[in-house]
Design a protein around this motif. Sequence first.
Motif, mmCIF file in Angstrom:
data_model
loop_
_atom_site.group_PDB
_atom_site.id
_atom_site.type_symbol
_atom_site.label_atom_id
_atom_site.label_comp_id
_atom_site.label_asym_id
_atom_site.label_seq_id
_atom_site.Cartn_x
_atom_site.Cartn_y
_atom_site.Cartn_z
ATOM 1 N N ILE A 31 -2.811 -13.803 4.327
ATOM 2 C CA ILE A 31 -1.661 -13.080 3.782
ATOM 3 C C ILE A 31 -1.732 -13.068 2.260
ATOM 4 N N TRP A 32 -2.058 -14.211 1.668
ATOM 5 C CA TRP A 32 -2.200 -14.303 0.213
ATOM 6 C C TRP A 32 -3.270 -13.329 -0.277
ATOM 7 N N PHE A 33 -4.416 -13.311 0.394
ATOM 8 C CA PHE A 33 -5.511 -12.415 0.013
ATOM 9 C C PHE A 33 -5.064 -10.958 0.093
ATOM 10 N N PHE A 34 -4.333 -10.616 1.138
ATOM 11 C CA PHE A 34 -3.835 -9.251 1.304
ATOM 12 C C PHE A 34 -2.962 -8.848 0.125
ATOM 13 N N PHE A 35 -1.971 -9.683 -0.205
ATOM 14 C CA PHE A 35 -1.057 -9.337 -1.298
ATOM 15 C C PHE A 35 -1.707 -9.512 -2.673
ATOM 16 N N GLY A 36 -2.688 -10.384 -2.773
ATOM 17 C CA GLY A 36 -3.342 -10.624 -4.061
ATOM 18 C C GLY A 36 -4.425 -9.623 -4.402
ATOM 19 N N TYR A 37 -5.105 -9.078 -3.389
ATOM 20 C CA TYR A 37 -6.249 -8.210 -3.653
ATOM 21 C C TYR A 37 -6.183 -6.854 -2.945
ATOM 22 N N ILE A 38 -5.928 -6.862 -1.663
ATOM 23 C CA ILE A 38 -6.008 -5.627 -0.872
ATOM 24 C C ILE A 38 -4.969 -4.609 -1.317
ATOM 25 N N ILE A 39 -3.727 -5.039 -1.490
ATOM 26 C CA ILE A 39 -2.668 -4.114 -1.924
ATOM 27 C C ILE A 39 -3.062 -3.423 -3.223
ATOM 28 N N HIS A 40 -3.648 -4.177 -4.149
ATOM 29 C CA HIS A 40 -3.993 -3.620 -5.459
ATOM 30 C C HIS A 40 -5.147 -2.619 -5.383
ATOM 31 N N MET A 41 -5.949 -2.720 -4.351
ATOM 32 C CA MET A 41 -7.032 -1.745 -4.174
ATOM 33 C C MET A 41 -6.469 -0.359 -3.834
ATOM 34 N N PHE A 42 -5.270 -0.336 -3.285
ATOM 35 C CA PHE A 42 -4.654 0.935 -2.904
ATOM 36 C C PHE A 42 -3.616 1.405 -3.922
ATOM 37 N N ALA A 43 -3.658 0.871 -5.126
ATOM 38 C CA ALA A 43 -2.674 1.232 -6.158
ATOM 39 C C ALA A 43 -2.617 2.736 -6.426
ATOM 40 N N PRO A 44 -3.741 3.435 -6.550
ATOM 41 C CA PRO A 44 -3.644 4.879 -6.803
ATOM 42 C C PRO A 44 -2.892 5.627 -5.699
ATOM 43 N N VAL A 45 -3.111 5.241 -4.453
ATOM 44 C CA VAL A 45 -2.414 5.879 -3.334
ATOM 45 C C VAL A 45 -0.937 5.483 -3.347
ATOM 46 N N MET A 60 4.152 -3.228 -6.911
ATOM 47 C CA MET A 60 3.456 -4.252 -6.133
ATOM 48 C C MET A 60 2.639 -5.166 -7.035
ATOM 49 N N ALA A 61 2.038 -4.600 -8.086
ATOM 50 C CA ALA A 61 1.238 -5.421 -8.991
ATOM 51 C C ALA A 61 2.117 -6.311 -9.864
ATOM 52 N N ALA A 62 3.235 -5.748 -10.355
ATOM 53 C CA ALA A 62 4.057 -6.484 -11.304
ATOM 54 C C ALA A 62 5.045 -7.434 -10.628
ATOM 55 N N GLN A 63 5.621 -7.028 -9.519
ATOM 56 C CA GLN A 63 6.684 -7.830 -8.913
ATOM 57 C C GLN A 63 6.458 -8.138 -7.437
ATOM 58 N N GLY A 64 6.024 -7.173 -6.688
ATOM 59 C CA GLY A 64 5.939 -7.320 -5.235
ATOM 60 C C GLY A 64 5.073 -8.463 -4.776
ATOM 61 N N SER A 65 3.890 -8.591 -5.364
ATOM 62 C CA SER A 65 2.990 -9.675 -4.958
ATOM 63 C C SER A 65 3.582 -11.027 -5.314
ATOM 64 N N LEU A 66 4.203 -11.129 -6.485
ATOM 65 C CA LEU A 66 4.807 -12.401 -6.881
ATOM 66 C C LEU A 66 5.934 -12.794 -5.934
ATOM 67 N N ILE A 67 6.745 -11.835 -5.566
ATOM 68 C CA ILE A 67 7.828 -12.109 -4.615
ATOM 69 C C ILE A 67 7.248 -12.552 -3.271
ATOM 70 N N PHE A 69 4.416 -14.039 -2.745
ATOM 71 C CA PHE A 69 3.845 -15.385 -2.871
ATOM 72 C C PHE A 69 4.934 -16.453 -2.809
ATOM 73 N N VAL A 70 6.053 -16.221 -3.478
ATOM 74 C CA VAL A 70 7.148 -17.201 -3.472
ATOM 75 C C VAL A 70 7.737 -17.330 -2.067
ATOM 76 N N VAL A 71 7.971 -16.201 -1.426
ATOM 77 C CA VAL A 71 8.492 -16.234 -0.046
ATOM 78 C C VAL A 71 7.495 -16.953 0.861
ATOM 79 N N GLN A 72 6.232 -16.675 0.663
ATOM 80 C CA GLN A 72 5.194 -17.299 1.480
ATOM 81 C C GLN A 72 5.196 -18.824 1.307
ATOM 82 N N LEU A 73 5.432 -19.317 0.118
ATOM 83 C CA LEU A 73 5.488 -20.764 -0.107
ATOM 84 C C LEU A 73 6.589 -21.417 0.725
ATOM 85 N N PHE A 74 7.771 -20.804 0.726
ATOM 86 C CA PHE A 74 8.879 -21.366 1.490
ATOM 87 C C PHE A 74 8.619 -21.285 2.995
#
Length: 93
Positions: A31-45, A60-67, A69-74
């Motif tokens: 899940i971390w890899f998806f939000f950290g890398y995969i989502i950003h690969m589709f930024a133009p779309v 997603m790059a500025a806020q979504g991934s960080l949110i 990650f925090v939710v994932q920690l809990f």
Amino acid sequence: MSQQTTTSSTSANDQAHWRKTTNLMWIHLAIWFFFGYIIHMFAPVLNKIVIAGFPLGFYMAAQGSLIAFVVQLFVFAKQQDKIDREFGVAEDD
């Protein structure tokens, strides 16, 4: 003889605990890899979708991934605590 039985049952308990903990870790790592890398690969779309005046790729790059990650920690902490309690190794037992 009972000491040996206790040791092997504890060992089986430890192995089952470790197996569940490892599976949980791999799931959260994916899940971390998806939000950290995969989502950003589709930024133009994703930038074609606009939310509150900002392109979704930027969001997603500025806020979504960080949110995420925090939710994932809990969520991880709660799930790990449940596993620890299941196997009798919780810290506050």
